[in-house]
Design a protein around this motif. Structure first.
Motif, PDB file in Angstrom:
ATOM      1  N   ALA A   5       0.846  -1.192   0.000  1.00 12.78           N
ATOM      2  CA  ALA A   5       0.000   0.000   0.000  1.00 12.78           C
ATOM      3  C   ALA A   5       0.879   1.238   0.000  1.00 12.78           C
ATOM      4  O   ALA A   5       1.950   1.250   0.612  1.00 12.78           O
ATOM      5  CB  ALA A   5      -0.905  -0.007   1.219  1.00 12.78           C
ATOM      6  N   GLY A   6       0.451   2.283  -0.684  1.00 13.90           N
ATOM      7  CA  GLY A   6       1.207   3.531  -0.742  1.00 13.90           C
ATOM      8  C   GLY A   6       0.334   4.715  -0.393  1.00 13.90           C
ATOM      9  O   GLY A   6      -0.827   4.766  -0.788  1.00 13.90           O
ATOM     10  N   ILE A   7       0.909   5.660   0.333  1.00 10.29           N
ATOM     11  CA  ILE A   7       0.211   6.866   0.744  1.00 10.29           C
ATOM     12  C   ILE A   7       1.003   8.067   0.219  1.00 10.29           C
ATOM     13  O   ILE A   7       2.212   8.151   0.436  1.00 10.29           O
ATOM     14  CB  ILE A   7       0.112   6.963   2.283  1.00 10.29           C
ATOM     15  CG1 ILE A   7      -0.495   5.691   2.886  1.00 10.29           C
ATOM     16  CG2 ILE A   7      -0.634   8.223   2.712  1.00 10.29           C
ATOM     17  CD1 ILE A   7      -1.921   5.417   2.523  1.00 10.29           C
ATOM     18  N   VAL A   8       0.324   8.987  -0.438  1.00 10.13           N
ATOM     19  CA  VAL A   8       0.962  10.213  -0.915  1.00 10.13           C
ATOM     20  C   VAL A   8       0.783  11.252   0.196  1.00 10.13           C
ATOM     21  O   VAL A   8      -0.344  11.543   0.602  1.00 10.13           O
ATOM     22  CB  VAL A   8       0.341  10.698  -2.242  1.00 10.13           C
ATOM     23  CG1 VAL A   8       1.043  11.951  -2.731  1.00 10.13           C
ATOM     24  CG2 VAL A   8       0.405   9.598  -3.300  1.00 10.13           C
ATOM     25  N   THR A   9       1.918  11.787   0.686  1.00  6.89           N
ATOM     26  CA  THR A   9       1.853  12.688   1.836  1.00  6.89           C
ATOM     27  C   THR A   9       2.962  13.733   1.831  1.00  6.89           C
ATOM     28  O   THR A   9       4.086  13.456   1.409  1.00  6.89           O
ATOM     29  CB  THR A   9       1.933  11.897   3.166  1.00  6.89           C
ATOM     30  OG1 THR A   9       1.902  12.811   4.258  1.00  6.89           O
ATOM     31  CG2 THR A   9       3.178  11.038   3.246  1.00  6.89           C
ATOM     32  N   GLU A  10       2.625  14.909   2.330  1.00  5.07           N
ATOM     33  CA  GLU A  10       3.609  15.968   2.550  1.00  5.07           C
ATOM     34  C   GLU A  10       4.465  15.664   3.772  1.00  5.07           C
ATOM     35  O   GLU A  10       5.529  16.235   3.951  1.00  5.07           O
ATOM     36  CB  GLU A  10       2.905  17.311   2.784  1.00  5.07           C
ATOM     37  CG  GLU A  10       2.149  17.845   1.605  1.00  5.07           C
ATOM     38  CD  GLU A  10       3.022  18.576   0.599  1.00  5.07           C
ATOM     39  OE1 GLU A  10       4.246  18.643   0.800  1.00  5.07           O
ATOM     40  OE2 GLU A  10       2.467  19.064  -0.391  1.00  5.07           O
ATOM     41  N   LYS A  11       3.985  14.774   4.645  1.00 12.15           N
ATOM     42  CA  LYS A  11       4.606  14.529   5.944  1.00 12.15           C
ATOM     43  C   LYS A  11       5.560  13.330   5.932  1.00 12.15           C
ATOM     44  O   LYS A  11       5.491  12.458   6.788  1.00 12.15           O
ATOM     45  CB  LYS A  11       3.516  14.319   6.987  1.00 12.15           C
ATOM     46  CG  LYS A  11       2.621  15.521   7.147  1.00 12.15           C
ATOM     47  CD  LYS A  11       1.528  15.267   8.147  1.00 12.15           C
ATOM     48  CE  LYS A  11       0.659  16.493   8.302  1.00 12.15           C
ATOM     49  NZ  LYS A  11      -0.434  16.271   9.237  1.00 12.15           N
ATOM     50  N   LEU A  49       4.958   8.610  -0.428  1.00 17.03           N
ATOM     51  CA  LEU A  49       5.449   9.363  -1.572  1.00 17.03           C
ATOM     52  C   LEU A  49       5.072  10.833  -1.413  1.00 17.03           C
ATOM     53  O   LEU A  49       3.928  11.142  -1.062  1.00 17.03           O
ATOM     54  CB  LEU A  49       4.801   8.790  -2.842  1.00 17.03           C
ATOM     55  CG  LEU A  49       5.065   9.443  -4.181  1.00 17.03           C
ATOM     56  CD1 LEU A  49       6.529   9.269  -4.590  1.00 17.03           C
ATOM     57  CD2 LEU A  49       4.152   8.832  -5.243  1.00 17.03           C
ATOM     58  N   LYS A  50       6.015  11.731  -1.658  1.00 19.55           N
ATOM     59  CA  LYS A  50       5.702  13.160  -1.629  1.00 19.55           C
ATOM     60  C   LYS A  50       4.795  13.497  -2.813  1.00 19.55           C
ATOM     61  O   LYS A  50       4.990  12.984  -3.913  1.00 19.55           O
ATOM     62  CB  LYS A  50       6.976  13.994  -1.711  1.00 19.55           C
ATOM     63  CG  LYS A  50       7.702  14.108  -0.397  1.00 19.55           C
ATOM     64  CD  LYS A  50       8.783  15.158  -0.472  1.00 19.55           C
ATOM     65  CE  LYS A  50       9.439  15.310   0.883  1.00 19.55           C
ATOM     66  NZ  LYS A  50      10.525  16.279   0.854  1.00 19.55           N
ATOM     67  N   GLN A  61       0.146  11.984  -7.827  1.00 19.18           N
ATOM     68  CA  GLN A  61       0.555  13.330  -7.431  1.00 19.18           C
ATOM     69  C   GLN A  61      -0.276  13.930  -6.291  1.00 19.18           C
ATOM     70  O   GLN A  61       0.244  14.691  -5.496  1.00 19.18           O
ATOM     71  CB  GLN A  61       0.491  14.268  -8.642  1.00 19.18           C
ATOM     72  CG  GLN A  61       1.427  13.856  -9.739  1.00 19.18           C
ATOM     73  CD  GLN A  61       2.485  14.884 -10.029  1.00 19.18           C
ATOM     74  OE1 GLN A  61       2.399  16.014  -9.615  1.00 19.18           O
ATOM     75  NE2 GLN A  61       3.499  14.472 -10.748  1.00 19.18           N
ATOM     76  N   SER A  62      -1.540  13.622  -6.225  1.00 18.44           N
ATOM     77  CA  SER A  62      -2.413  14.254  -5.229  1.00 18.44           C
ATOM     78  C   SER A  62      -2.180  13.680  -3.835  1.00 18.44           C
ATOM     79  O   SER A  62      -2.155  12.467  -3.654  1.00 18.44           O
ATOM     80  CB  SER A  62      -3.883  14.049  -5.600  1.00 18.44           C
ATOM     81  OG  SER A  62      -4.149  14.680  -6.829  1.00 18.44           O
ATOM     82  N   PRO A  63      -2.050  14.573  -2.835  1.00 17.81           N
ATOM     83  CA  PRO A  63      -1.817  14.087  -1.473  1.00 17.81           C
ATOM     84  C   PRO A  63      -3.077  13.467  -0.859  1.00 17.81           C
ATOM     85  O   PRO A  63      -4.202  13.850  -1.185  1.00 17.81           O
ATOM     86  CB  PRO A  63      -1.407  15.346  -0.711  1.00 17.81           C
ATOM     87  CG  PRO A  63      -1.999  16.471  -1.479  1.00 17.81           C
ATOM     88  CD  PRO A  63      -2.033  16.026  -2.912  1.00 17.81           C
ATOM     89  N   HIS A  64      -2.847  12.529   0.038  1.00 14.31           N
ATOM     90  CA  HIS A  64      -3.918  11.916   0.825  1.00 14.31           C
ATOM     91  C   HIS A  64      -4.591  13.007   1.650  1.00 14.31           C
ATOM     92  O   HIS A  64      -3.921  13.870   2.210  1.00 14.31           O
ATOM     93  CB  HIS A  64      -3.305  10.838   1.730  1.00 14.31           C
ATOM     94  CG  HIS A  64      -4.237  10.278   2.732  1.00 14.31           C
ATOM     95  ND1 HIS A  64      -5.376   9.598   2.392  1.00 14.31           N
ATOM     96  CD2 HIS A  64      -4.201  10.304   4.082  1.00 14.31           C
ATOM     97  CE1 HIS A  64      -5.997   9.223   3.491  1.00 14.31           C
ATOM     98  NE2 HIS A  64      -5.306   9.633   4.531  1.00 14.31           N
ATOM     99  N   ASN A  65      -5.917  12.965   1.751  1.00 16.01           N
ATOM    100  CA  ASN A  65      -6.650  14.020   2.450  1.00 16.01           C
ATOM    101  C   ASN A  65      -6.903  13.713   3.923  1.00 16.01           C
ATOM    102  O   ASN A  65      -7.631  14.442   4.588  1.00 16.01           O
ATOM    103  CB  ASN A  65      -7.972  14.329   1.738  1.00 16.01           C
ATOM    104  CG  ASN A  65      -8.953  13.180   1.821  1.00 16.01           C
ATOM    105  OD1 ASN A  65      -8.714  12.182   2.495  1.00 16.01           O
ATOM    106  ND2 ASN A  65     -10.067  13.305   1.137  1.00 16.01           N
ATOM    107  N   GLY A  66      -6.312  12.626   4.441  1.00 17.27           N
ATOM    108  CA  GLY A  66      -6.440  12.322   5.861  1.00 17.27           C
ATOM    109  C   GLY A  66      -7.684  11.553   6.248  1.00 17.27           C
ATOM    110  O   GLY A  66      -7.928  11.318   7.424  1.00 17.27           O
ATOM    111  N   LYS A  67      -8.482  11.130   5.282  1.00 16.08           N
ATOM    112  CA  LYS A  67      -9.719  10.404   5.588  1.00 16.08           C
ATOM    113  C   LYS A  67      -9.883   9.222   4.646  1.00 16.08           C
ATOM    114  O   LYS A  67      -9.405   9.241   3.518  1.00 16.08           O
ATOM    115  CB  LYS A  67     -10.933  11.324   5.456  1.00 16.08           C
ATOM    116  CG  LYS A  67     -10.926  12.454   6.447  1.00 16.08           C
ATOM    117  CD  LYS A  67     -12.146  13.320   6.291  1.00 16.08           C
ATOM    118  CE  LYS A  67     -12.070  14.453   7.293  1.00 16.08           C
ATOM    119  NZ  LYS A  67     -13.192  15.344   7.194  1.00 16.08           N
TER     120      LYS A  67
END
Length: 126
Positions: A5-11, A49-50, A61-67
């Motif tokens: 699983a992969g999560i796109v995140t700024e953090k 991934l950033k 490219q789009s970040p995960h929205n936390g939900k």
């Protein structure tokens, strides 16, 4: 077939710190925009991934929205893991409990807003 699983995140840095220091994950690979981590026993991986990195196609490219995302981590002794994380002062989103369908579990939230459910499955009477 193997799932990662992969999560796109700024953090990325906060995520690395949380999963390594709090949960004992290891780093399989990392560069300036990608982090691949493995569970302490090495059996599973998750990647981060950033967003908006020029090497990636628009779908990544789009970040995960936390939900709307959660992870389940199955452990042999959920009570032990619960105690370990409590001793690290990690906030519990769901306190340790037994469910009628046989799960004994608790949940925390990672820096990206992803719920992490730690569970020990027990056999129920049929």
């Amino acid at each position: 077939m193997k799932l990662n699983a992969g999560i796109v995140t700024e953090k990325l840095n906060e995520t690395k710190e949380f999963y390594t220091k709090k949960l004992g994950f290891g780093i399989s690979f990392q560069n300036d925009f990608y982090l691949l981590m493995h569970t302490p026993d090495g059996s599973s991986e998750i990647s981060f991934l950033k967003p908006n990195h020029p090497s990636q196609e628009p779908i990544f490219q789009s970040p995960h929205n936390g939900k709307g995302v959660y992870l389940t981590i199955e452990v042999d002794d959920v009570d032990k893991v619960y105690s370990q994380l409590k001793n690290k002062n990690i906030a519990m989103e769901i306190e340790l409990r037994d469910e009628p369908w046989g799960d004994r579990h608790f949940a925390i939230v990672d820096p990206n807003g992803i719920g992490i459910d730690f569970v020990t499955y027990t056999k129920t009477e049929e």
